[in-house]
Design a protein around this motif. Structure first.
Motif, PDB file in Angstrom:
ATOM      1  N   PRO A   7      -9.999   8.701   4.844  1.00 50.86           N
ATOM      2  CA  PRO A   7      -9.008   7.637   4.631  1.00 50.86           C
ATOM      3  C   PRO A   7      -7.855   7.745   5.621  1.00 50.86           C
ATOM      4  N   TRP A   8      -8.012   7.149   6.783  1.00 48.99           N
ATOM      5  CA  TRP A   8      -6.933   7.150   7.772  1.00 48.99           C
ATOM      6  C   TRP A   8      -6.034   5.957   7.514  1.00 48.99           C
ATOM      7  N   TYR A   9      -4.759   6.139   7.768  1.00 51.73           N
ATOM      8  CA  TYR A   9      -3.812   5.059   7.554  1.00 51.73           C
ATOM      9  C   TYR A   9      -3.257   4.526   8.867  1.00 51.73           C
ATOM     10  N   HIS A  10      -3.885   4.860   9.963  1.00 53.97           N
ATOM     11  CA  HIS A  10      -3.496   4.337  11.258  1.00 53.97           C
ATOM     12  C   HIS A  10      -4.761   3.827  11.952  1.00 53.97           C
TER      13      HIS A  10
END
Length: 159
Positions: A39-42
């Motif tokens: 789960p990357w947020y970028h």
């Protein structure tokens, strides 16, 4: 009387399992299988072929490799900034007892040396092709003379 024979303990355990069992079931059967693995947020870019995998006349491959190189450099610049900030904050907090920050200092120095080996002395012509040539020349030097910084051998070996 043993702890497990206590009626209060049995009651608390029963309440715990009444609440926990459906929550655990839903999490294990529905939530976890449907989660993204990372789960990357970028923004994530796909890795493109490196410059050594490109043909000499493939301008698109060269441009993609150069953009990837610049993104990697900016990430490594930020890593160095964070490591330097952590060390400076530690040294400021501990004052004269800066020996407490030696592990942070060593980590920062190692990262700086690795950054300089890859990007240092590149000058204004910082691009993926020049970095690849620098890496190639360094490998040839190390094959002939040993690791950089260890002094030259008496007789260079044939490459």
């Amino acid at each position: 009387m043993a702890e497990k024979d206590n009626p209060l303990y049995k009651f608390a355990t029963a309440i715990y399992y009444i609440i926990d069992t459906p929550v655990t079931f839903i999490r294990e059967k529905f939530v976890v299988p449907n989660q993204k693995k990372y789960p990357w947020y970028h923004q994530q870019y796909r890795r493109v072929p490196t410059i050594d995998e490109c043909y000499t006349d493939d301008v698109v491959c060269y441009t993609e490799a150069n953009c990837q190189f610049m993104r990697d450099k900016s990430v490594e610049d930020e890593i160095l900034f964070i490591l330097r900030s952590r060390f400076e904050q530690c040294a400021f907090y501990h004052g004269d007892d800066d020996y407490l920050c030696d592990d942070l200092r060593k980590t920062y120095d190692d990262a700086t040396a690795a950054w300089f080996a890859k990007y240092g002395d590149m000058g204004i012509g910082l691009n993926v092709k020049n970095a690849y040539m620098k890496q190639k020349h360094r490998m040839i030097w190390e094959r002939r003379h040993g690791p950089v910084g260890s002094g030259m051998r008496d007789q260079p070996t044939k490459a």
